[in-house]
Each structure stands twice: as C-alpha cells, then as structure tokens.
Design a protein around this motif. Structure first.
Motif, mmCIF file in Angstrom:
data_model
loop_
_atom_site.group_PDB
_atom_site.id
_atom_site.type_symbol
_atom_site.label_atom_id
_atom_site.label_comp_id
_atom_site.label_asym_id
_atom_site.label_seq_id
_atom_site.Cartn_x
_atom_site.Cartn_y
_atom_site.Cartn_z
ATOM 1 N N SER A 189 -3.212 -0.248 -9.102
ATOM 2 C CA SER A 189 -3.454 -1.446 -9.125
ATOM 3 C C SER A 189 -2.706 -2.092 -8.084
ATOM 4 C CB SER A 189 -2.982 -2.062 -10.502
ATOM 5 O OG SER A 189 -3.214 -1.414 -11.485
ATOM 6 N N THR A 190 -1.738 -1.805 -7.417
ATOM 7 C CA THR A 190 -0.977 -2.484 -6.447
ATOM 8 C C THR A 190 -1.956 -2.061 -5.090
ATOM 9 O OG1 THR A 190 1.226 -1.843 -7.331
ATOM 10 C CG2 THR A 190 1.074 -2.398 -4.936
ATOM 11 N N VAL A 191 -2.311 -1.004 -4.900
ATOM 12 C CA VAL A 191 -3.181 -0.856 -3.668
ATOM 13 C C VAL A 191 -4.507 -1.421 -3.716
ATOM 14 C CG1 VAL A 191 -4.448 1.010 -2.471
ATOM 15 C CG2 VAL A 191 -1.993 1.559 -3.152
ATOM 16 N N TYR A 192 -5.348 -1.285 -5.069
ATOM 17 C CA TYR A 192 -6.461 -2.022 -5.155
ATOM 18 C C TYR A 192 -6.500 -3.575 -5.043
ATOM 19 C CZ TYR A 192 -10.979 -3.506 -7.305
ATOM 20 O OH TYR A 192 -12.279 -4.049 -7.411
ATOM 21 N N GLY A 193 -5.375 -4.115 -5.555
ATOM 22 C CA GLY A 193 -5.200 -5.624 -5.528
ATOM 23 C C GLY A 193 -4.854 -6.136 -4.089
ATOM 24 N N THR A 194 -3.861 -5.202 -3.307
ATOM 25 C CA THR A 194 -3.749 -5.268 -1.953
ATOM 26 C C THR A 194 -4.917 -5.314 -1.050
ATOM 27 O OG1 THR A 194 -1.608 -4.477 -2.038
ATOM 28 C CG2 THR A 194 -2.382 -4.859 0.039
ATOM 29 N N HIS A 195 -5.955 -4.438 -1.284
ATOM 30 C CA HIS A 195 -7.223 -4.251 -0.322
ATOM 31 C C HIS A 195 -8.184 -5.151 -1.008
ATOM 32 C CE1 HIS A 195 -5.737 -0.722 1.321
ATOM 33 N NE2 HIS A 195 -6.177 0.115 0.470
ATOM 34 N N ALA A 196 -8.093 -5.689 -2.210
ATOM 35 C CA ALA A 196 -9.100 -6.830 -2.689
ATOM 36 C C ALA A 196 -8.588 -8.111 -1.986
ATOM 37 C CB ALA A 196 -8.790 -7.226 -4.083
ATOM 38 N N GLN A 197 -7.325 -8.301 -1.566
ATOM 39 C CA GLN A 197 -6.905 -9.416 -0.977
ATOM 40 C C GLN A 197 -7.268 -9.463 0.712
ATOM 41 O OE1 GLN A 197 -2.633 -9.482 -1.583
ATOM 42 N NE2 GLN A 197 -2.833 -10.276 -3.547
ATOM 43 N N VAL A 198 -7.207 -8.121 1.122
ATOM 44 C CA VAL A 198 -7.410 -8.093 2.546
ATOM 45 C C VAL A 198 -8.767 -8.164 2.881
ATOM 46 C CG1 VAL A 198 -7.555 -6.170 4.620
ATOM 47 C CG2 VAL A 198 -5.584 -6.502 3.165
ATOM 48 N N ILE A 199 -9.968 -7.743 1.912
ATOM 49 C CA ILE A 199 -11.127 -7.518 2.277
ATOM 50 C C ILE A 199 -11.727 -8.961 2.082
ATOM 51 C CG2 ILE A 199 -11.672 -5.262 1.719
ATOM 52 C CD1 ILE A 199 -13.113 -6.048 -0.791
ATOM 53 N N SER A 200 -11.000 -9.900 1.207
ATOM 54 C CA SER A 200 -11.552 -11.169 0.993
ATOM 55 C C SER A 200 -11.481 -12.173 2.160
ATOM 56 C CB SER A 200 -10.782 -11.781 -0.279
ATOM 57 O OG SER A 200 -9.377 -12.242 0.239
ATOM 58 N N ILE A 201 -10.636 -11.684 3.175
ATOM 59 C CA ILE A 201 -10.655 -12.113 4.370
ATOM 60 C C ILE A 201 -11.794 -12.205 5.386
ATOM 61 C CG2 ILE A 201 -9.309 -12.457 6.687
ATOM 62 C CD1 ILE A 201 -6.808 -11.268 5.148
ATOM 63 N N PHE A 202 -12.524 -11.152 5.111
ATOM 64 C CA PHE A 202 -13.549 -10.933 5.905
ATOM 65 C C PHE A 202 -14.950 -11.394 5.364
ATOM 66 C CE2 PHE A 202 -10.493 -7.700 7.136
ATOM 67 C CZ PHE A 202 -10.190 -7.900 8.303
ATOM 68 N N ASP A 203 -15.977 -11.702 6.229
ATOM 69 C CA ASP A 203 -17.113 -11.935 5.784
ATOM 70 C C ASP A 203 -17.765 -11.403 4.660
ATOM 71 O OD1 ASP A 203 -20.527 -12.029 5.970
ATOM 72 O OD2 ASP A 203 -19.651 -13.629 7.117
ATOM 73 N N GLU A 204 -18.356 -11.668 3.573
ATOM 74 C CA GLU A 204 -18.833 -11.100 2.498
ATOM 75 C C GLU A 204 -19.617 -10.060 2.743
ATOM 76 O OE1 GLU A 204 -22.381 -14.038 0.605
ATOM 77 O OE2 GLU A 204 -20.314 -14.203 0.104
ATOM 78 N N LYS A 205 -20.634 -10.014 4.040
ATOM 79 C CA LYS A 205 -21.531 -8.834 4.078
ATOM 80 C C LYS A 205 -20.672 -7.382 4.406
ATOM 81 C CE LYS A 205 -21.562 -9.475 9.013
ATOM 82 N NZ LYS A 205 -22.442 -9.807 10.448
ATOM 83 N N PHE A 206 -19.484 -7.370 4.581
ATOM 84 C CA PHE A 206 -18.575 -6.262 4.655
ATOM 85 C C PHE A 206 -18.109 -5.980 3.509
ATOM 86 C CE2 PHE A 206 -18.181 -8.335 9.005
ATOM 87 C CZ PHE A 206 -18.732 -7.213 9.843
ATOM 88 N N HIS A 207 -17.873 -6.573 2.178
ATOM 89 C CA HIS A 207 -17.326 -6.097 0.920
ATOM 90 C C HIS A 207 -18.205 -4.943 0.411
ATOM 91 C CE1 HIS A 207 -15.810 -10.605 0.383
ATOM 92 N NE2 HIS A 207 -15.417 -10.246 1.627
ATOM 93 N N PRO A 208 -19.320 -4.792 0.396
ATOM 94 C CA PRO A 208 -19.955 -3.731 -0.208
ATOM 95 C C PRO A 208 -19.301 -2.318 0.284
ATOM 96 C CG PRO A 208 -21.535 -5.176 0.289
ATOM 97 C CD PRO A 208 -20.662 -5.717 1.084
ATOM 98 N N TYR A 209 -19.201 -2.401 1.725
ATOM 99 C CA TYR A 209 -18.490 -1.259 2.052
ATOM 100 C C TYR A 209 -17.265 -0.569 1.644
ATOM 101 C CZ TYR A 209 -21.675 -1.815 5.966
ATOM 102 O OH TYR A 209 -22.835 -2.047 6.646
ATOM 103 N N PHE A 210 -16.274 -1.362 0.953
ATOM 104 C CA PHE A 210 -15.202 -1.165 0.239
ATOM 105 C C PHE A 210 -15.599 -0.528 -0.804
ATOM 106 C CE2 PHE A 210 -12.219 -2.843 -2.965
ATOM 107 C CZ PHE A 210 -11.005 -2.153 -2.602
ATOM 108 N N PHE A 211 -16.441 -1.047 -1.852
ATOM 109 C CA PHE A 211 -16.986 -0.532 -3.023
ATOM 110 C C PHE A 211 -17.908 0.696 -2.855
ATOM 111 C CE2 PHE A 211 -16.579 -4.961 -3.847
ATOM 112 C CZ PHE A 211 -15.570 -4.918 -4.916
ATOM 113 N N VAL A 266 1.075 -1.106 0.179
ATOM 114 C CA VAL A 266 -0.059 0.012 0.019
ATOM 115 C C VAL A 266 0.879 1.486 -0.245
ATOM 116 C CG1 VAL A 266 -1.623 1.336 1.187
ATOM 117 C CG2 VAL A 266 -1.859 -1.174 0.853
ATOM 118 N N VAL A 267 2.055 1.091 0.822
ATOM 119 C CA VAL A 267 2.766 2.547 0.787
ATOM 120 C C VAL A 267 3.412 2.660 -0.534
ATOM 121 C CG1 VAL A 267 5.015 3.311 1.758
ATOM 122 C CG2 VAL A 267 3.029 2.511 3.321
ATOM 123 N N PHE A 268 4.013 1.447 -1.104
ATOM 124 C CA PHE A 268 4.591 1.506 -2.252
ATOM 125 C C PHE A 268 3.583 2.024 -3.509
ATOM 126 C CE2 PHE A 268 4.585 -0.595 -6.568
ATOM 127 C CZ PHE A 268 5.955 -0.086 -7.234
ATOM 128 N N GLY A 269 2.464 1.580 -3.333
ATOM 129 C CA GLY A 269 1.474 2.204 -4.371
ATOM 130 C C GLY A 269 1.144 3.332 -4.416
#
Length: 187
Positions: free
Chosen positions: A143-165, A97-100
């Motif tokens: 893309s680096t930031v988005y990909g990293t965040h996508a990996q992080v949000i995938s860890i959590f329950d899908e009910k939280f995913h809409p908050y990211f979007f 995230v810092v690199f991105g």
C-alpha cells in the motif's frame, strides 16, 4: 534520418510511459503474486490431525493483504504532504518506496522461513501467526508503494496514467502461465 532534436523528442515521449510501466510493475502486483504463489503450496502444510492448517488460506490471506490498504492510504494521504514539505517530495517518495519494498521482502523472507520450519514439525500456531503478521506487513508495504506511485503519476498528464496500470496488471501475464504449468505443488 532523424535530427538530434527529433531523436530527443522521441526519447522523451517513450521515457515517461516506460517509467510509468515500471512503476506499475513494482506497485501492487507483489500482493497478488504472493497470494497466488503461496496458495499453490498451502495444501502442503498438514496439521497434527491430518487436516490442512490453512483451510481458509485464500480468503484469510486476501483479507489480511488488502484490508490494511485503505486505512494506511488514508494515513498516507493525511501526513505525506507534511513530510514532503519538510524534507522534499522527491526524497520522501524515494524513502516511502524503499520502505515499502524492504518491508515486503523482509516479511516474505520471515514467512518462508517459518513455513519451512513448520514443515519440519514446528507449531501450527506459529505458521498461522506468521501468515497473519507477515501478510499484514506485506500489505502495508504494498500500500505504501502503490500510494506513493499514485501520488507521483497524478503529477503527470492523464494520457500517461494507463501506462501505470498496464504495468500493474502485466505481472499476471507472467504469473498465470507459470501457475498453470506448475499446478498444485503437493498433489
């Protein structure tokens, strides 16, 4: 009156959605915001023959910003797991995230400096090269930031995913009225 336990549960239920919104705000909108804002002043840069040096600015910038995303994310998907296992997921996610973001900010500064020089009579070619390389690297950073965040949000329950979007698209709620109020910058 809420007990301490009830307050802690409420805090936990709101903290994760809030973090997801903030992650969304920082992920993808950088590209869209840059594209929209810079297209407002693309008419300001005139070639030596009186024409606009960025005649196909929006199309070219869109391709340059978004095309590196897919191959970069495929590379990320392939190699991130190795580095996560070697150095730890939390540490590597932070570094990505810092690199991105650092890549995006440095390239944006370079792009703006080159554009300022171009308006003072510098080469049209240098402005175009700056557009290509800076937007390409900004796309990689985004893309680096988005990909990293996508990996992080995938860890959590899908009910939280809409908050990211929600966070991802909420930047438009600020930028759209700002762009309407600003209008073309070189009319």
């Amino acid at each position: 009156i809420h007990t301490v336990r009830q307050r802690n549960q409420l805090h936990q239920r709101t903290q994760l959605p809030f973090c997801m919104v903030v992650m969304g705000l920082s992920a993808f909108p950088v590209c869209e915001t840059l594209l929209l804002q810079s297209s407002l002043f693309s008419n300001c840069f005139v070639s030596s023959d009186g024409g606009n040096i960025f005649t196909s600015f929006y199309g070219e910038a869109t391709l340059i910003l978004f095309l590196p995303g897919l191959p970069w994310m495929l590379l990320q998907n392939r190699y991130d797991q190795h580095y996560d296992q070697r150095f730890g997921s939390r540490k590597m996610a932070f570094r990505r995230v810092v690199f991105g973001h650092a890549t995006q900010l440095i390239c944006l500064a370079i792009f703006l400096i080159v554009l300022a020089r171009q308006s003072d009579g510098a080469s049209e070619t240098s402005a175009h090269i700056a557009l290509v390389w800076c937007f390409l690297l900004i796309g990689v950073g985004s893309s680096t930031v988005y990909g990293t965040h996508a990996q992080v949000i995938s860890i959590f329950d899908e009910k939280f995913h809409p908050y990211f979007f929600i966070g991802t698209y909420s930047v438009s709620w600020v930028i759209a009225p700002l762009n309407l109020a600003t209008g073309e910058l070189c009319d």
